[in-house]
Motif scaffolding. Sequence first.
Motif, PDB file in Angstrom:
ATOM      1  N   LEU A  45      -3.850  -2.493  -1.970  1.00  0.00           N
ATOM      2  CA  LEU A  45      -4.046  -0.988  -1.500  1.00  0.00           C
ATOM      3  C   LEU A  45      -3.172  -0.985  -0.262  1.00  0.00           C
ATOM      4  O   LEU A  45      -3.531  -1.343   0.646  1.00  0.00           O
ATOM      5  N   VAL A  46      -2.349   0.094  -0.491  1.00  0.00           N
ATOM      6  CA  VAL A  46      -1.445   0.509   0.618  1.00  0.00           C
ATOM      7  C   VAL A  46      -1.634   1.851   1.299  1.00  0.00           C
ATOM      8  O   VAL A  46      -1.667   2.927   0.398  1.00  0.00           O
ATOM      9  N   GLY A  47      -1.836   2.115   2.527  1.00  0.00           N
ATOM     10  CA  GLY A  47      -1.995   3.590   2.966  1.00  0.00           C
ATOM     11  C   GLY A  47      -3.148   4.200   2.614  1.00  0.00           C
ATOM     12  O   GLY A  47      -3.248   5.526   2.465  1.00  0.00           O
ATOM     13  N   TRP A  48      -4.443   3.566   2.517  1.00  0.00           N
ATOM     14  CA  TRP A  48      -5.662   4.224   1.959  1.00  0.00           C
ATOM     15  C   TRP A  48      -6.801   3.823   2.929  1.00  0.00           C
ATOM     16  O   TRP A  48      -7.820   3.190   2.409  1.00  0.00           O
ATOM     17  N   PRO A  49      -6.726   3.975   4.182  1.00  0.00           N
ATOM     18  CA  PRO A  49      -7.706   3.413   5.053  1.00  0.00           C
ATOM     19  C   PRO A  49      -9.284   4.000   4.825  1.00  0.00           C
ATOM     20  O   PRO A  49     -10.218   3.340   5.182  1.00  0.00           O
ATOM     21  N   ASP A  50      -9.488   5.142   4.109  1.00  0.00           N
ATOM     22  CA  ASP A  50     -10.664   5.758   3.916  1.00  0.00           C
ATOM     23  C   ASP A  50     -11.376   5.406   2.781  1.00  0.00           C
ATOM     24  O   ASP A  50     -12.217   5.601   2.296  1.00  0.00           O
ATOM     25  N   VAL A  73      -5.748  -6.849  -1.703  1.00  0.00           N
ATOM     26  CA  VAL A  73      -5.065  -6.923  -0.560  1.00  0.00           C
ATOM     27  C   VAL A  73      -5.208  -5.656  -0.134  1.00  0.00           C
ATOM     28  O   VAL A  73      -4.786  -4.794  -0.753  1.00  0.00           O
ATOM     29  N   ALA A  74      -5.507  -5.458   1.097  1.00  0.00           N
ATOM     30  CA  ALA A  74      -5.394  -4.119   1.663  1.00  0.00           C
ATOM     31  C   ALA A  74      -4.575  -4.053   2.775  1.00  0.00           C
ATOM     32  O   ALA A  74      -4.672  -4.810   3.885  1.00  0.00           O
ATOM     33  N   VAL A  75      -3.683  -2.892   2.857  1.00  0.00           N
ATOM     34  CA  VAL A  75      -2.768  -2.639   4.198  1.00  0.00           C
ATOM     35  C   VAL A  75      -2.957  -1.284   4.390  1.00  0.00           C
ATOM     36  O   VAL A  75      -2.498  -0.284   3.805  1.00  0.00           O
ATOM     37  N   PRO A  76      -4.328  -0.976   4.912  1.00  0.00           N
ATOM     38  CA  PRO A  76      -4.437   0.428   5.476  1.00  0.00           C
ATOM     39  C   PRO A  76      -3.478   1.281   5.970  1.00  0.00           C
ATOM     40  O   PRO A  76      -3.430   2.281   5.646  1.00  0.00           O
ATOM     41  N   ASN A  77      -2.731   0.843   6.955  1.00  0.00           N
ATOM     42  CA  ASN A  77      -1.588   1.726   7.732  1.00  0.00           C
ATOM     43  C   ASN A  77      -0.311   0.910   7.588  1.00  0.00           C
ATOM     44  O   ASN A  77      -0.232  -0.106   8.067  1.00  0.00           O
ATOM     45  N   ALA A  78       0.499   1.200   6.926  1.00  0.00           N
ATOM     46  CA  ALA A  78       1.782   0.790   6.781  1.00  0.00           C
ATOM     47  C   ALA A  78       3.015   1.457   7.917  1.00  0.00           C
ATOM     48  O   ALA A  78       4.067   0.919   7.655  1.00  0.00           O
ATOM     49  N   GLY A  79       2.296   2.574   8.374  1.00  0.00           N
ATOM     50  CA  GLY A  79       3.298   3.018   9.307  1.00  0.00           C
ATOM     51  C   GLY A  79       4.362   3.907   8.737  1.00  0.00           C
ATOM     52  O   GLY A  79       4.303   4.153   7.570  1.00  0.00           O
ATOM     53  N   GLY A  80       5.802   3.557   9.205  1.00  0.00           N
ATOM     54  CA  GLY A  80       6.995   4.272   8.670  1.00  0.00           C
ATOM     55  C   GLY A  80       7.584   3.116   7.555  1.00  0.00           C
ATOM     56  O   GLY A  80       8.485   3.577   7.117  1.00  0.00           O
TER      57      GLY A  80
END
Length: 229
Positions: A83-88, A105-112
Amino acid sequence: MFDTVAPPTTLERARAALQMVERRVGVEHHDQVVELAPPPPAPLTALLPDGDLPTGAAVTARDSVSLMCWLLGATQRERWIALVGWPDLSPVALAEAGVDLERVVAVPNAGGRAADVLAALLDGVEIVVAGPRAVLTVSERRRLLARARHRATTILSPGPWEGAALALDVEQARWSGPDHGAYWLRETHLSVTRRSRMDGAGARFDVARHGTTAPTALATRAAARRQAG
């Protein structure tokens, strides 16, 4: 020359004997119209043309976080999910949908660097979810789709994705509760339109979940033609 009459067939003799018996016992024959009962709902995987998420492809599931979670729970099996870019996105909702959090595997905020993170995960994770905060350009989505095809992995997105092999759009959602459900959601009904290259113009489904039971899908009718993705 005399006309000859063909002897009655076995079927004709059987019919004549049946009519004779009916007359003797006073049975009247009436034509009956039998109405077939609608088919029972199928598991949620009936939403998918082959009963599973397509590999080497992008899939969109729009306008319903619940549908996204249910799809992950119904198709994960022993596969890994990223899961990438989905903190909520709540882990509780995922677990209630049947997702094995031990294989997430969670990457809540990948930035730019969302495109770089997604590309790396596509090399080793079977199902990669590009969340609403994974901001991508059109060219980045195309490159990621090409990578998914090469790696035989699946991209799942809550937003549009060019070249998607399958699009699931929620046209209407109905919920029962929280008032009459003692502040618990008791039932969920989603009207979903499925569009893909595999089923032409598409199809409509009713997706329902009652209480904590597994969601089901029931095909209703064909949808108007529109291209997936």
